[in-house]
Design a protein around this motif. Structure first.
Motif, short mmCIF file in Angstrom:
data_model
loop_
_atom_site.label_atom_id
_atom_site.label_comp_id
_atom_site.label_asym_id
_atom_site.label_seq_id
_atom_site.Cartn_x
_atom_site.Cartn_y
_atom_site.Cartn_z
N HIS A 10 0.83 -1.21 0.00
CA HIS A 10 0.00 0.00 0.00
C HIS A 10 0.87 1.26 0.00
N THR A 38 2.08 2.77 -3.33
CA THR A 38 1.10 3.41 -4.21
C THR A 38 1.05 4.92 -4.03
N TYR A 39 1.47 5.42 -2.87
CA TYR A 39 1.47 6.88 -2.68
C TYR A 39 2.88 7.47 -2.62
N THR A 69 -12.14 -0.10 -3.88
CA THR A 69 -11.56 1.20 -3.55
C THR A 69 -10.16 1.39 -4.11
N GLN A 110 -7.12 4.12 -3.04
CA GLN A 110 -7.50 5.44 -2.55
C GLN A 110 -7.35 5.61 -1.03
N ASP A 111 -7.36 4.50 -0.29
CA ASP A 111 -7.20 4.58 1.17
C ASP A 111 -5.77 4.28 1.63
N LYS A 148 -2.87 5.97 1.65
CA LYS A 148 -2.15 6.97 2.44
C LYS A 148 -2.89 7.34 3.71
N THR A 149 -4.22 7.38 3.67
CA THR A 149 -5.00 7.83 4.82
C THR A 149 -5.27 6.72 5.83
N ASP A 194 -6.98 -2.31 -1.61
CA ASP A 194 -7.94 -3.27 -2.12
C ASP A 194 -7.21 -4.52 -2.61
#
Length: 249
Positions: free
Chosen positions: A145, A148-149, A182, A185-186, A188-189, A194
């Motif tokens: 994850h 991705t950011y 999703t 999109q989640d 970084k936060t 997914d």
């Protein structure tokens, strides 16, 4: 007969890359080693190291890489599993090394259990040195994850992993799951991703999904909270996590 030889050779290579899973006794002995640190043991309930090692299927003498090794909790387990003659290439990018790993990583590497670990300070785009080839396994634990950011070319990264593995070698990805559909999109936060998004990206590099594990699943997790260690607090280690094992044909 000649026309069947390449197929037979490929079959043998695949068998070589998929050695028998370690025995339960050996896995338990690794986890119960008396020289493991109290800090590592405190994380065991949430990380489930015995189940993780069984899923990764390591044997002594294997050549393994961990990408995004962090402070080395999983790295040390991998090193113990492939000892005494195996090797673990433990990669961390510059942003990790110069921030939260400044002191923790050198301290981990100084431990006797890490003597067969090669420190690799490289970026995720090109994560492994030239000598890290014909690998049996590559592992990313709770890191996919992040790439991705961060400024990472994931297609290039996955191709590099594919190239570094031997035929029949396996790429294991474990991460906290986001809600289906999703994507990233989640990431970084909430520090989640997914599962299908990961499958699609990794398979695009040429991998085939071989197995998935449910040993870190938590159906009670609403997947709407930040699973990163600093933010999770008392919920650390309880996020719903997927475990995917891909194979290089």
């Amino acid at each position: 007969m000649r026309r069947f030889l390449p197929v037979f050779v490929s079959f043998l290579a695949a068998c070589a890359g998929n050695k028998a899973a370690p025995s339960a006794d050996r896995v338990q002995a690794i986890v119960a080693a008396p020289d493991r640190t109290p800090e590592d043991r405190a994380l065991d309930a949430g990380r489930k190291p015995a189940e993780t090692l069984s899923f990764v299927q390591l044997s002594p003498g294997m050549r393994v890489a961990e990408l995004g090794a962090g402070a080395g909790y999983t790295t040390e387990l991998l090193a113990r599993a492939v000892a005494p003659d195996g090797v673990v290439y433990a990669q961390n990018p510059d942003v990790f090394v110069k921030s939260f790993l400044k002191d923790r990583w050198p301290a981990r590497l100084s431990r006797p259990a890490m003597k067969n670990v090669v420190r690799v300070d490289r970026e995720f785009d090109d994560p492994l040195p030239p000598e890290a080839k014909d690998l049996d396994r590559v592992v990313m634990y709770a890191i996919y994850h992040d790439v991705t950011y961060l400024p990472v070319d994931r297609e290039k990264m996955n191709r590099a992993i594919f190239s570094a593995l031997k035929p029949g070698g396996e790429f294991v990805v474990i991460d906290s799951s986001a809600k289906a559909g999703t994507g990233a999109q989640d990431a970084k936060t909430l520090h989640r991703i997914d599962e299908q998004f990961v499958k699609d990206e990794v398979e695009k590099a040429g991998f085939k999904l071989q197995a998935d594990g449910d040993f870190l699943r938590n159906p009670q997790d609403a997947r709407d909270w930040n699973s990163s260690p600093p933010a999770a607090g008392e919920r650390r280690g309880t996020s719903d996590r997927f475990a995917l094992r891909f194979v290089k044909p």
